[in-house]
Scaffold this motif. Structure first.
Motif, PDB file in Angstrom:
ATOM      1  N   PHE A 108       0.837  -1.198   0.000  1.00  0.00           N
ATOM      2  CA  PHE A 108       0.000   0.000   0.000  1.00  0.00           C
ATOM      3  C   PHE A 108       0.880   1.260   0.000  1.00  0.00           C
ATOM      4  CE2 PHE A 108      -2.718   3.196   1.872  1.00  0.00           C
ATOM      5  CZ  PHE A 108      -3.964   2.917   1.336  1.00  0.00           C
ATOM      6  N   LEU A 109       1.901   1.234   0.833  1.00  0.00           N
ATOM      7  CA  LEU A 109       2.828   2.363   0.934  1.00  0.00           C
ATOM      8  C   LEU A 109       3.499   2.617  -0.423  1.00  0.00           C
ATOM      9  CD1 LEU A 109       4.195   4.292   2.987  1.00  0.00           C
ATOM     10  CD2 LEU A 109       5.806   2.465   3.516  1.00  0.00           C
ATOM     11  N   VAL A 110       3.987   1.558  -1.024  1.00  0.00           N
ATOM     12  CA  VAL A 110       4.654   1.690  -2.332  1.00  0.00           C
ATOM     13  C   VAL A 110       3.683   2.269  -3.357  1.00  0.00           C
ATOM     14  CG1 VAL A 110       5.608   0.371  -4.271  1.00  0.00           C
ATOM     15  CG2 VAL A 110       6.349  -0.131  -1.924  1.00  0.00           C
ATOM     16  N   GLU A 111       2.464   1.750  -3.349  1.00  0.00           N
ATOM     17  CA  GLU A 111       1.470   2.202  -4.348  1.00  0.00           C
ATOM     18  C   GLU A 111       1.163   3.695  -4.173  1.00  0.00           C
ATOM     19  OE1 GLU A 111      -2.031   3.612  -5.887  1.00  0.00           O
ATOM     20  OE2 GLU A 111      -2.134   3.000  -3.786  1.00  0.00           O
ATOM     21  N   ARG A 112       0.986   4.127  -2.920  1.00  0.00           N
ATOM     22  CA  ARG A 112       0.646   5.540  -2.685  1.00  0.00           C
ATOM     23  C   ARG A 112       1.803   6.452  -3.112  1.00  0.00           C
ATOM     24  NH1 ARG A 112      -3.306   6.462  -3.814  1.00  0.00           N
ATOM     25  NH2 ARG A 112      -3.515   8.443  -2.719  1.00  0.00           N
ATOM     26  N   ILE A 113       3.017   6.015  -2.857  1.00  0.00           N
ATOM     27  CA  ILE A 113       4.173   6.851  -3.220  1.00  0.00           C
ATOM     28  C   ILE A 113       4.335   6.887  -4.739  1.00  0.00           C
ATOM     29  CG2 ILE A 113       6.691   7.115  -3.049  1.00  0.00           C
ATOM     30  CD1 ILE A 113       6.440   5.587  -0.294  1.00  0.00           C
ATOM     31  N   MET A 114       4.273   5.704  -5.379  1.00  0.00           N
ATOM     32  CA  MET A 114       4.562   5.640  -6.814  1.00  0.00           C
ATOM     33  C   MET A 114       3.449   6.254  -7.658  1.00  0.00           C
ATOM     34  SD  MET A 114       7.557   4.652  -6.869  1.00  0.00           S
ATOM     35  CE  MET A 114       7.739   4.697  -8.652  1.00  0.00           C
ATOM     36  N   SER A 115       2.225   6.294  -7.126  1.00  0.00           N
ATOM     37  CA  SER A 115       1.173   6.933  -7.929  1.00  0.00           C
ATOM     38  C   SER A 115       1.097   8.444  -7.682  1.00  0.00           C
ATOM     39  CB  SER A 115      -0.180   6.252  -7.736  1.00  0.00           C
ATOM     40  OG  SER A 115      -0.484   6.160  -6.398  1.00  0.00           O
ATOM     41  N   ASN A 116       1.946   8.951  -6.783  1.00  0.00           N
ATOM     42  CA  ASN A 116       1.992  10.400  -6.540  1.00  0.00           C
ATOM     43  C   ASN A 116       3.445  10.857  -6.452  1.00  0.00           C
ATOM     44  OD1 ASN A 116      -1.034  11.010  -5.779  1.00  0.00           O
ATOM     45  ND2 ASN A 116      -0.470   9.130  -4.706  1.00  0.00           N
ATOM     46  N   PRO A 117       4.230  10.664  -7.521  1.00  0.00           N
ATOM     47  CA  PRO A 117       5.673  10.935  -7.406  1.00  0.00           C
ATOM     48  C   PRO A 117       5.963  12.396  -7.045  1.00  0.00           C
ATOM     49  CG  PRO A 117       5.033  10.497  -9.690  1.00  0.00           C
ATOM     50  CD  PRO A 117       3.839  10.199  -8.844  1.00  0.00           C
ATOM     51  N   GLY A 118       6.866  12.566  -6.091  1.00  0.00           N
ATOM     52  CA  GLY A 118       7.292  13.909  -5.678  1.00  0.00           C
ATOM     53  C   GLY A 118       6.325  14.608  -4.752  1.00  0.00           C
ATOM     54  N   GLU A 119       5.213  13.953  -4.408  1.00  0.00           N
ATOM     55  CA  GLU A 119       4.167  14.653  -3.642  1.00  0.00           C
ATOM     56  C   GLU A 119       4.051  14.238  -2.189  1.00  0.00           C
ATOM     57  OE1 GLU A 119       0.222  14.995  -5.139  1.00  0.00           O
ATOM     58  OE2 GLU A 119       0.970  15.170  -7.190  1.00  0.00           O
ATOM     59  N   MET A 120       4.477  13.021  -1.883  1.00  0.00           N
ATOM     60  CA  MET A 120       4.169  12.474  -0.558  1.00  0.00           C
ATOM     61  C   MET A 120       5.292  12.696   0.447  1.00  0.00           C
ATOM     62  SD  MET A 120       1.205  11.195  -0.489  1.00  0.00           S
ATOM     63  CE  MET A 120      -0.090  10.458  -1.483  1.00  0.00           C
ATOM     64  N   THR A 121       4.895  13.204   1.614  1.00  0.00           N
ATOM     65  CA  THR A 121       5.798  13.243   2.764  1.00  0.00           C
ATOM     66  C   THR A 121       5.402  12.086   3.669  1.00  0.00           C
ATOM     67  OG1 THR A 121       6.092  15.631   2.683  1.00  0.00           O
ATOM     68  CG2 THR A 121       6.497  14.578   4.802  1.00  0.00           C
ATOM     69  N   LEU A 122       6.375  11.230   3.962  1.00  0.00           N
ATOM     70  CA  LEU A 122       6.108  10.108   4.865  1.00  0.00           C
ATOM     71  C   LEU A 122       6.551  10.509   6.266  1.00  0.00           C
ATOM     72  CD1 LEU A 122       5.536   7.103   5.542  1.00  0.00           C
ATOM     73  CD2 LEU A 122       7.800   6.559   4.645  1.00  0.00           C
ATOM     74  N   VAL A 123       5.618  10.446   7.199  1.00  0.00           N
ATOM     75  CA  VAL A 123       5.959  10.697   8.599  1.00  0.00           C
ATOM     76  C   VAL A 123       5.968   9.328   9.274  1.00  0.00           C
ATOM     77  CG1 VAL A 123       5.332  11.896  10.726  1.00  0.00           C
ATOM     78  CG2 VAL A 123       4.890  12.991   8.515  1.00  0.00           C
ATOM     79  N   ALA A 124       7.151   8.903   9.707  1.00  0.00           N
ATOM     80  CA  ALA A 124       7.320   7.549  10.252  1.00  0.00           C
ATOM     81  C   ALA A 124       7.571   7.666  11.745  1.00  0.00           C
ATOM     82  CB  ALA A 124       8.478   6.842   9.559  1.00  0.00           C
TER      83      ALA A 124
END
Ligand code: BDR
Ligand code: CA
Length: 318
Positions: A108-124
């Motif tokens: 799910f994480l990979v999909e969200r990042i790859m379908s929104n390149p350059g847009e997602m900030t991951l807060v871990a």
């Protein structure tokens, strides 16, 4: 339209729950989704907790995907004495109505990042197992993520899991090692700054002036966390580590930063999971992250309390 889109990787966990509430209460960001991970409690419980907190906050539209239940190499290490048997102290939330996503949290994480390149900030804000495996599964996420803000590590500060290691890194040091060396733009939010952000009994009293399920949840969950801090760390109140990391996604000016080469000890000795910064450039290695080393703690606490009051009032009106 808020500009910063957030993926939240989390192990709720009392302060994780407060970070979820802060994300929902903050109009500057858009919480895209939540991915659960083992840590403060087992991943099954962490997933239920994430769903239940989102429902409490009136944000049941945010998807939750269940991630890994074990560290990469080390045996499981949970923090039930810190967060309670079900992860949320004395708080009892209704069982969530929504199920988690059918997809594994890592995919799910990979999909969200790859379908929104350059847009997602991951807060871990939990152990970095999901993130490390995601990097191995889809190395292109390294270039596609805008940034990762990591709550973890203790750079000059002592550890809270061992004398030398902070909990999130200590639980899965190999995963932290992979993420630190991944080349993704990183901001580390260590105990050096989070242990200056103390929610006090007086703060909870202030929130309790609003009669709401949100303030009741904060009271019931943090009472347990405060008892832990009092018994083990002689702190009057509790450190709200994870909400500070979340806040830096939209208010980076709350902290001051230095760029350093920071590594993780995975050699297996007494300093396993220790995070060390090369302040004097002994290694000659280029900086691999920004490290938050100063914080306007009072300003952050005021922001946190105001956002919680706003959310509590908003939900009491609906
Ligand atoms: C971190 O460890 C966890 O117990 C907290 O949720 C936080 O993410 C602090 O060391
Ligand atoms: Ca956490």
């Amino acid at each position: 339209m808020p500009s910063t889109r957030i993926l939240l990787d989390t192990d709720p966990g009392i302060d994780d729950a407060l970070a979820i509430l802060l994300a929902v209460a903050s109009p500057e960001i858009q919480l895209d989704s939540v991915i659960s991970v083992h840590g403060n409690c087992a991943v099954e419980q962490a997933t239920l907790n994430a769903l239940a907190i989102l429902e409490l906050a009136g944000a049941n539209n945010i998807p939750v995907a269940k991630g890994f239940n074990l560290p990469l190499v080390q045996p499981s290490l949970l923090a039930l004495e810190t967060h309670g048997d079900a992860g949320l102290g004395y708080a009892k939330l209704s069982a969530p109505r929504n199920p988690p996503s059918a997809r594994h949290g890592c995919d799910f994480l990979v999909e969200r990042i790859m379908s929104n390149p350059g847009e997602m900030t991951l807060v871990a804000i939990g152990p970095l197992t999901n993130v490390a495996v995601a990097i191995r599964k889809e190395p292109r996420i390294v270039g596609a993520l805008k940034e990762i803000i990591i709550m973890g590590g203790a750079v000059r500060h002592q550890g809270n899991s061992t004398p030398l290691a902070e909990f999130n890194v200590h639980v899965d040091p190999h995963a932290a090692h992979m993420v630190f060396h991944s080349g993704i733009p990183l901001t580390l939010v260590p105990l050096d700054v989070t242990y200056q952000c103390i929610l006090t009994p007086a703060d909870v009293k202030r929130l309790n002036k609003i009669n709401s399920p949100i303030t009741k949840f904060i009271d019931d969950s943090t009472r347990f966390y405060m008892e832990f801090h009092d018994e083990y760390q002689q702190i009057d109140g509790c450190a709200i580590n994870d909400p500070l990391a979340l806040a830096l996604a939209f208010a980076p000016e709350l902290c001051t930063y230095e760029e350093h080469f920071v590594d993780v000890d995975i050699s297996g000795g007494v300093s396993m999971g220790n995070t060390f910064a090369d302040f004097y450039k002994h290694t000659k290695k280029p900086a691999n992250m920004k490290v938050a080393l100063g914080v306007r703690a009072r300003d952050f606490m005021e922001l946190f309390l105001e956002r919680m009051e706003g959310l509590a009032r908003r939900l009491s009106e609906t």
